[in-house]
Design an enzyme around this catalytic site. Sequence first.
Site, mmCIF file in Angstrom:
data_model
loop_
_atom_site.group_PDB
_atom_site.id
_atom_site.type_symbol
_atom_site.label_atom_id
_atom_site.label_comp_id
_atom_site.label_asym_id
_atom_site.label_seq_id
_atom_site.Cartn_x
_atom_site.Cartn_y
_atom_site.Cartn_z
ATOM 1 N N ASN A 9 -10.231 14.084 -14.482
ATOM 2 C CA ASN A 9 -10.870 13.648 -15.727
ATOM 3 C C ASN A 9 -12.032 12.752 -15.336
ATOM 4 O O ASN A 9 -11.828 11.619 -14.909
ATOM 5 C CB ASN A 9 -9.834 12.875 -16.567
ATOM 6 C CG ASN A 9 -10.452 12.221 -17.789
ATOM 7 O OD1 ASN A 9 -11.581 12.522 -18.166
ATOM 8 N ND2 ASN A 9 -9.704 11.314 -18.410
ATOM 9 N N TRP A 10 -13.231 13.302 -15.453
ATOM 10 C CA TRP A 10 -14.400 12.535 -15.009
ATOM 11 C C TRP A 10 -14.769 11.401 -15.977
ATOM 12 O O TRP A 10 -15.564 10.538 -15.636
ATOM 13 C CB TRP A 10 -15.610 13.471 -14.845
ATOM 14 C CG TRP A 10 -15.540 14.411 -13.680
ATOM 15 C CD1 TRP A 10 -14.475 14.611 -12.831
ATOM 16 C CD2 TRP A 10 -16.592 15.271 -13.222
ATOM 17 N NE1 TRP A 10 -14.802 15.552 -11.884
ATOM 18 C CE2 TRP A 10 -16.088 15.984 -12.099
ATOM 19 C CE3 TRP A 10 -17.900 15.533 -13.650
ATOM 20 C CZ2 TRP A 10 -16.866 16.917 -11.403
ATOM 21 C CZ3 TRP A 10 -18.665 16.463 -12.962
ATOM 22 C CH2 TRP A 10 -18.150 17.140 -11.850
ATOM 23 N N LYS A 11 -14.258 11.439 -17.175
ATOM 24 C CA LYS A 11 -14.584 10.441 -18.215
ATOM 25 C C LYS A 11 -16.110 10.403 -18.417
ATOM 26 O O LYS A 11 -16.760 11.420 -18.279
ATOM 27 C CB LYS A 11 -14.007 9.074 -17.866
ATOM 28 C CG LYS A 11 -12.525 9.142 -17.523
ATOM 29 C CD LYS A 11 -11.875 7.808 -17.511
ATOM 30 C CE LYS A 11 -10.443 7.952 -17.024
ATOM 31 N NZ LYS A 11 -9.660 6.736 -17.199
ATOM 32 N N HIS A 96 -6.120 11.739 -24.974
ATOM 33 C CA HIS A 96 -6.199 10.723 -23.926
ATOM 34 C C HIS A 96 -6.094 9.340 -24.580
ATOM 35 O O HIS A 96 -6.610 9.117 -25.674
ATOM 36 C CB HIS A 96 -7.512 10.859 -23.144
ATOM 37 C CG HIS A 96 -7.514 10.042 -21.899
ATOM 38 N ND1 HIS A 96 -7.764 8.690 -21.913
ATOM 39 C CD2 HIS A 96 -7.236 10.362 -20.612
ATOM 40 C CE1 HIS A 96 -7.665 8.227 -20.675
ATOM 41 N NE2 HIS A 96 -7.339 9.220 -19.875
ATOM 42 N N GLU A 98 -7.621 6.689 -24.094
ATOM 43 C CA GLU A 98 -8.895 6.050 -24.439
ATOM 44 C C GLU A 98 -9.416 6.585 -25.777
ATOM 45 O O GLU A 98 -10.007 5.850 -26.564
ATOM 46 C CB GLU A 98 -9.907 6.281 -23.303
ATOM 47 C CG GLU A 98 -9.541 5.433 -22.083
ATOM 48 C CD GLU A 98 -9.935 6.029 -20.747
ATOM 49 O OE1 GLU A 98 -10.782 6.932 -20.699
ATOM 50 O OE2 GLU A 98 -9.364 5.571 -19.728
ATOM 51 N N GLU A 167 0.876 9.739 -19.257
ATOM 52 C CA GLU A 167 -0.009 8.735 -18.672
ATOM 53 C C GLU A 167 0.326 7.364 -19.247
ATOM 54 O O GLU A 167 -0.125 7.033 -20.354
ATOM 55 C CB GLU A 167 -1.464 9.063 -19.002
ATOM 56 C CG GLU A 167 -1.946 10.386 -18.458
ATOM 57 C CD GLU A 167 -3.452 10.376 -18.278
ATOM 58 O OE1 GLU A 167 -3.888 10.541 -17.136
ATOM 59 O OE2 GLU A 167 -4.175 10.177 -19.267
ATOM 60 N N GLY A 173 -6.329 3.398 -14.520
ATOM 61 C CA GLY A 173 -7.473 2.630 -14.019
ATOM 62 C C GLY A 173 -7.128 1.211 -13.594
ATOM 63 O O GLY A 173 -8.022 0.387 -13.387
ATOM 64 N N SER A 213 -3.588 5.854 -12.014
ATOM 65 C CA SER A 213 -3.807 5.319 -10.656
ATOM 66 C C SER A 213 -3.168 6.176 -9.576
ATOM 67 O O SER A 213 -2.614 5.669 -8.599
ATOM 68 C CB SER A 213 -3.328 3.865 -10.559
ATOM 69 O OG SER A 213 -4.062 3.056 -11.447
ATOM 70 N N GLY A 234 -8.043 10.242 -12.819
ATOM 71 C CA GLY A 234 -9.295 9.653 -13.292
ATOM 72 C C GLY A 234 -10.185 9.254 -12.131
ATOM 73 O O GLY A 234 -10.908 10.072 -11.559
ATOM 74 N N GLY A 235 -10.100 7.993 -11.745
ATOM 75 C CA GLY A 235 -10.998 7.441 -10.721
ATOM 76 C C GLY A 235 -11.089 8.271 -9.452
ATOM 77 O O GLY A 235 -12.182 8.504 -8.927
HETATM 78 C C1 PEP Z 1 -6.887 8.989 -16.685
HETATM 79 O O1 PEP Z 1 -7.655 8.300 -17.321
HETATM 80 O O2 PEP Z 1 -6.525 10.101 -17.132
HETATM 81 C C2 PEP Z 1 -6.397 8.474 -15.408
HETATM 82 C C3 PEP Z 1 -5.268 8.935 -14.942
HETATM 83 O O3 PEP Z 1 -7.176 7.521 -14.786
HETATM 84 P P1 PEP Z 1 -6.925 6.837 -13.344
HETATM 85 O O4 PEP Z 1 -6.488 7.923 -12.405
HETATM 86 O O5 PEP Z 1 -8.242 6.247 -12.981
HETATM 87 O O6 PEP Z 1 -5.834 5.812 -13.540
#
Ligand code: PEP
Length: 252
Positions: A9-11, A96, A98, A167, A173, A213, A234-235
């Site tokens: 997920n590039w956001k 998601h 967010e 999640e 994050g 994470s 994500g990251g």
């Molecule tokens: C996400 O936002 O879907 C996610 C899992 O982010 P991260 O891996 O950065 O925690």
Amino acid sequence: MRKNIVAGNWKMNKTLQEGIVLAKELNEMLVAEKPNCDVVICTPFIHLASVASIIDASVLGLGAENCADKVSGAYTGEVSAEMVASTGAQYVILGHSERRAYYHETVEILEEKVKLALANNLQPIFCIGEVEAERDANKQNEVVAAQLASVFSLSAEDFSKVILAYEPVWAIGTGKTATPEQAQEIHAYIRSLVADKYGAEVADNTSILYGGSCKPSNAKELFANPDVDGGLIGGAALKASDFKGIIDAFKV
Ligand code: PEP
């Protein structure tokens, strides 16, 4: 049998040019060394058509990070499921945390989005998960059960196209990953809810990803759990070598 999947997920990251570089780099890695799981990148809308034209769909799937809850028309700034599908994308992340927190997406709005995604042959990656205060109050099970209402109105046939992603919001994050035991416990609970609703066979075939994470250093122990079928990343999806490190957790 259900699929193992690693989805990125590039956001709201990467310009179009940067996104093309990242997609090309990852695509080359996966063509050179075929992954042992399905791999998907979910990019901002503006990247979709360009990325679709440069990736090999046999090793790398493509998805959006959202779609509208309306079919078409006077909804300035929105992007419909039909438009997403017209780029060549096959997936869409919905629900998601967010989007739920910052854009007030409710169970009902998400139910509409899921239905429109499926009507346009997009596979939803449907996210659920509790915030830290809910985990502290041991309310995670009731939170995810309530969030699943958006997909539990589907027919069994439609539900079987949905990928779930657990999640925990406190892990997204933050660098604070759920322990493998915490992940397994709630993934098994989520699968039991699917079994209660749609039966054991559908539950057994549902991919449930972990997100929060997830990194190359912890992916293997998270994915080793029987009810964890991969990750939503994500990251670590923003650097090809890190994302590949997570994909490699499925290497035998
Ligand atoms: C996400 O936002 O879907 C996610 C899992 O982010 P991260 O891996 O950065 O925690």
